[in-house]
Design a protein around this motif. Structure first.
Motif, PDB file in Angstrom:
ATOM      1  N   ALA A  44      11.482   7.662  -3.445  1.00 56.54           N
ATOM      2  CA  ALA A  44      11.259   6.379  -4.066  1.00 56.54           C
ATOM      3  C   ALA A  44      12.613   5.623  -4.149  1.00 56.54           C
ATOM      4  N   CYS A  45      12.691   4.479  -3.700  1.00 57.42           N
ATOM      5  CA  CYS A  45      13.864   3.555  -3.923  1.00 57.42           C
ATOM      6  C   CYS A  45      13.858   2.259  -4.537  1.00 57.42           C
ATOM      7  N   MET A  46      14.576   1.643  -5.352  1.00 56.07           N
ATOM      8  CA  MET A  46      14.613   0.407  -6.054  1.00 56.07           C
ATOM      9  C   MET A  46      14.669  -0.321  -4.707  1.00 56.07           C
ATOM     10  N   HIS A  47      13.869  -1.340  -4.866  1.00 57.68           N
ATOM     11  CA  HIS A  47      14.071  -2.636  -3.702  1.00 57.68           C
ATOM     12  C   HIS A  47      14.976  -3.519  -4.300  1.00 57.68           C
ATOM     13  N   PRO A  48      15.524  -4.457  -3.465  1.00 55.66           N
ATOM     14  CA  PRO A  48      16.197  -5.558  -3.849  1.00 55.66           C
ATOM     15  C   PRO A  48      15.526  -6.541  -5.024  1.00 55.66           C
ATOM     16  N   ASP A  49      14.259  -6.477  -5.023  1.00 60.23           N
ATOM     17  CA  ASP A  49      13.698  -7.363  -6.017  1.00 60.23           C
ATOM     18  C   ASP A  49      13.187  -6.471  -7.285  1.00 60.23           C
ATOM     19  N   GLY A  50      13.919  -5.302  -7.383  1.00 62.78           N
ATOM     20  CA  GLY A  50      13.491  -4.394  -8.706  1.00 62.78           C
ATOM     21  C   GLY A  50      12.325  -3.884  -8.576  1.00 62.78           C
ATOM     22  N   ARG A  51      11.383  -3.928  -7.738  1.00 64.20           N
ATOM     23  CA  ARG A  51      10.136  -3.021  -7.473  1.00 64.20           C
ATOM     24  C   ARG A  51      10.772  -1.547  -6.810  1.00 64.20           C
ATOM     25  N   VAL A  52       9.688  -0.807  -6.656  1.00 62.63           N
ATOM     26  CA  VAL A  52      10.067   0.646  -6.220  1.00 62.63           C
ATOM     27  C   VAL A  52       9.198   1.141  -5.131  1.00 62.63           C
ATOM     28  N   VAL A  53       9.869   1.250  -3.887  1.00 64.56           N
ATOM     29  CA  VAL A  53       9.068   1.402  -2.669  1.00 64.56           C
ATOM     30  C   VAL A  53       8.758   2.955  -2.456  1.00 64.56           C
ATOM     31  N   VAL A  54       7.703   3.435  -2.442  1.00 63.07           N
ATOM     32  CA  VAL A  54       7.311   4.947  -2.657  1.00 63.07           C
ATOM     33  C   VAL A  54       6.728   5.391  -1.368  1.00 63.07           C
ATOM     34  N   VAL A  55       7.459   6.659  -0.895  1.00 58.50           N
ATOM     35  CA  VAL A  55       7.224   7.113   0.519  1.00 58.50           C
ATOM     36  C   VAL A  55       7.196   8.307   0.572  1.00 58.50           C
ATOM     37  N   GLY A  56       6.601   9.050   1.675  1.00 61.41           N
ATOM     38  CA  GLY A  56       6.686  10.452   2.206  1.00 61.41           C
ATOM     39  C   GLY A  56       5.793  11.243   1.523  1.00 61.41           C
TER      40      GLY A  56
END
Length: 772
Positions: free
Chosen positions: A610-622
């Motif tokens: 999971a990574c913090m996106h440039p808008d501050g949300r979290v992109v969850v993968v894998g």
């Protein structure tokens, strides 16, 4: 063995029948053992009386134990009529059975058992001792089902009783076998409780401003064992372990996954772009960003099969790759490592060089001589990465440290504002001078309960505990030429497990946190002296490891994925996945730092990120190795889990929107420039709305996640020099700050710049470059 097998097969018939066959098995064992003793010790070929006395003695022993087992309340008692419900409570010496009226209305699966409140009332009146169980059976057949579970403070129910002091007041899933026979009216629950009332819990709120929300977005074309946010973009480089199946039909190892934001503020994605230029096994390497924003992938895996035709990727154990920031399909191979490395950790240093720590020369469980008790330094000579300055420089680490680490795989490493590096293994950390490997300080011993748990505690792969550096707080008095900028740093590691833990062993439910203070020596050596704060041991909402823990713009952390039990690896297993997101607020008192947030229906265990996106949300993968048929999800109910349509590998991605994202936001306006030298003063123009009073500016490194680590992750609060507040609906504001004074506080490269409000909200980020 035959008696044991029969006893197990008919265990559902009650302890009487199974006890008989277990007794026969035990008697047979003693009979055979007696024959062997007589023959070997006394040189007697036969002694019928002794042999046959041994058989009934063994049978009586086990039969007696079975009777005792039932009498103290640990056996099963149930009423198989069509009109009664039987509950059995266990006390230390007595058994109490209560018969209740049948339930008129069958509750819906997954709902609180409001229709059987009378059953719970009876349970709650019993004197319970921690660790005793109450099973409730409601059935129209002779079949019954039972389940062990618990309910934590947030009133969610979890499989297998881990904490004995909580109530369970939820219905659990029905038994699949009974459901298959056409008997739907079978459900069960278990109460694991102290004495006291058991109130039916209110449903948890789904308000996203309170608990956040998961939103599924476009599937990826590769699963994500590695996830890196490419500087200057909204896209991610995803690298997978070859899975033999891609939604798009390809067999690429990596792709560029572009996440954009529409006008409705919902996440949408552009189609993934395959990165075909990576032809070796970059999976399981270390990675970071160069000052140019290009991606460095260091080491990797041996030869890997990539499809069912037997084709594969060549070994990447010794390779250095540079992936272009502007064109991810432009991949440059920049030479060889000093030592092959599988699972190393990488950090960037003040001069743009890279420090690669640990890993092993081959995969997984390896002989001691294949573990890398060392690190190496590498630096490119030209800004485009076309020339390497020299072969990597190898430095050894002391055996007194490395001998205490199980495998030195993906250790927690962070760069200190002093120019030294902290390397934390399983049970202790050392501070080293990167140029030489000299050990300058060692962290204090952990509290005993965090050091020994049956065996040594483990916080590196395959029991990975995410480790993170908290926000580096530069005081507003810091100036451009300040050599240090801050007097301490603080870090935390969440979870972990015992060495040699199996799939049923619960992970730690604690986190360890520590401050490191430093002062410059007066002898002119340039070295720093270190002192350490007391270890803080925090209790988390439950056991958890191998989860992702990206930092938000405001310094909080979000936990996604992971599991309560087990270990990582191709042969790993995680019996109880965790579906809830958690929030960690390091600014709160120790008892208030954790908050349980919204749940997902997608299971994410090994190789989740999971990574913090440039808008501050979290992109969850894998996630892979997650065959739902091999994992117990009774902690939420199997009907509450969406199994991957792709089998064992997860290609579905989500965005988690944290509660603070919904707070009023300022907007950063067009900046005069976005590239700044160390210590340079610059102004951030912005507009605002009601409730968005700006108080801070912070920079964050772009995410570089794998195996619960975010290698080199860093956030720095910038010193405020002047501020003109924006007027709502009127004049823009200006927020003047200075860039970090040197590359030890923030290594040169690309960063996400956010404005933070007094309520913890934030602006969308602007990409900036820091460094000379």
């Amino acid at each position: 063995p035959l008696g044991q097998a029969v006893g197990m097969c008919i265990a559902a018939g009650g302890p009487g029948w199974s006890g008989i066959f277990n007794a026969i098995a035990a008697g047979t064992i003693l009979y055979v053992a007696t024959c062997e003793i007589i023959a070997e010790e006394f040189a007697m070929g036969t002694h019928r009386r002794s042999k046959f006395i041994a058989f009934p003695l063994g049978a009586l022993l086990v039969a007696g134990l079975t009777v005792i087992h039932v009498q103290v309340g640990h056996g099963d008692s149930h009423d198989t009529t069509t009109t009664t419900t039987t509950t059995t409570t266990a006390a230390p010496t007595t058994t109490t059975t209560a018969t209740l009226a049948s339930v008129a209305t069958e509750p819906a699966w997954g709902e609180p058992m409001a229709t059987v409140a009378e059953c719970f009332n009876v349970m709650a009146q019993k004197e319970m001792t921690p660790g005793t169980s109450v099973r409730m059976y409601i059935s129209k057949t002779d079949d019954y089902t039972g389940c062990y579970a618990m309910c934590l403070e947030d009133k969610r129910c979890y499989g297998f009783s881990y904490k004995k002091e909580y109530h369970l007041c939820f219905m659990k899933e029905k038994d699949a076998a009974i459901g298959d026979t056409g008997e739907p009216n079978v459900w069960s629950a278990v109460l694991v409780s102290r004495a006291g009332a058991c109130a039916l819990p209110a449903p948890r709120t789904t308000d996203p401003t309170v608990v956040g929300a998961y939103t599924q977005i476009e599937d990826a074309q590769v699963s994500s064992a590695h996830q890196l946010l490419v500087p200057g973009t909204n896209g991610y480089i995803l690298v997978e372990r070859p899975s033999f199946f891609h939604p798009g039909g390809g067999d690429e190892l990596a792709s560029f996954y572009d996440v954009t934001k529409g006008e409705d503020l919902k996440a949408t994605t552009k189609p993934s772009t395959a990165i075909l230029s990576i032809t070796d096994s970059a999976f399981c390497g270390g990675h970071t960003f160069l000052p140019t924003g290009d991606v460095l992938i260091y080491g990797g895996n041996p030869w890997l099969t990539k499809n069912d035709r037997g084709e594969g990727y060549t070994s990447g154990l010794s390779n250095i790759r540079i992936v272009s920031r502007t064109n991810p399909n432009d991949v440059y191979y920049a030479g060889a490592l000093a030592r092959p490395r599988w699972y190393p950790s990488l950090i960037a240093l003040e001069d743009g060089s890279i420090m690669s720590v640990g890993g092993s020369t081959n995969v997984d469980t390896v002989p001691d001589w294949q573990v890398n008790p060392n690190y190496e330094l590498w630096k490119m000579a030209s800004t485009d990465g076309s020339v390497m300055a020299a072969a990597p420089v190898l430095n050894e680490l002391p055996e007194s440290f490395t001998s205490k680490i199980r495998g030195f795989w993906y250790p927690f490493v962070t760069y200190l504002p002093t120019g030294d590096a902290l390397i934390f293994g399983d049970q202790e950390g050392i501070i080293v001078l990167p140029s030489t490997g000299e050990v300058i300080a060692t962290t204090p011993a952990l509290p005993n309960d965090q050091y020994w748990r049956w065996d040594k505690a483990a916080r590196t792969y395959p029991y990975e505990a995410p480790g993170r550096l908290l926000t580096v707080e530069l005081a507003d008095t810091v100036e451009a030429n300040d050599p240090l900028g801050v007097g301490f740093i603080e870090y935390v590691l969440w979870g972990g497990n015992i060495v040699k833990a199996g799939m049923y062993d619960f992970a730690f439910d604690t986190a360890i946190r520590q401050k490191i203070f430093f002062t410059k020596r007066a002898d002119g050596s340039g070295y720093y002296d270190y002192t350490f704060g007391e270890w803080e041991v925090e209790t988390m909402p439950g056991p958890r490891f191998q989860h992702s823990a990206p930092m938000l713009p405001n310094g909080k952390f979000i936990f996604t994925g992971g599991a309560e039990t087990g270990f990582q690896g191709d042969s790993g297993a995680s019996w109880y996945p965790v579906f809830d997101a958690w929030e960690y607020d390091p600014s709160q008192p120790i008892e208030n730092r954790y908050k349980v947030l919204a749940s997902t229906r997608i299971m994410r265990v090994y190789h989740n990120n999971a990574c913090m996106h440039p808008d501050g949300r979290v992109v969850v993968v894998g996630s892979d190795r997650n065959d739902i048929s091999k994992i117990d999800v009774s902690n939420v109910g199997r009907d509450m889990v969406d199994a991957s349509p792709y089998g064992d590998v997860e290609y579905r991605n989500e965005i988690f929107t944290p509660p603070d994202w919904y707070k009023p936001k300022p907007t950063i306006k067009t900046m005069a420039k976005t590239k700044f030298a160390f210590g340079e003063r610059f102004t951030i123009p912005y507009s605002t709305v009601d409730g968005a009073v700006v108080v801070r500016a912070v920079i964050h490194t772009p995410c570089m996640a794998t195996h619960s680590t975010d290698q080199g992750a860093r956030a720095v609060k910038l010193p405020l020099k002047a501020h003109t507040q924006a007027v709502v609906g009127g004049a823009d504001g200006s927020f003047s700050v200075i860039a970090p004074p040197n590359g030890r506080i923030a290594p040169p490269g690309w960063y996400l710049l956010f404005l933070i409000t007094e309520t913890g909200g934030w602006s969308d980020a602007v990409w900036v470059q820091i460094g000379n």
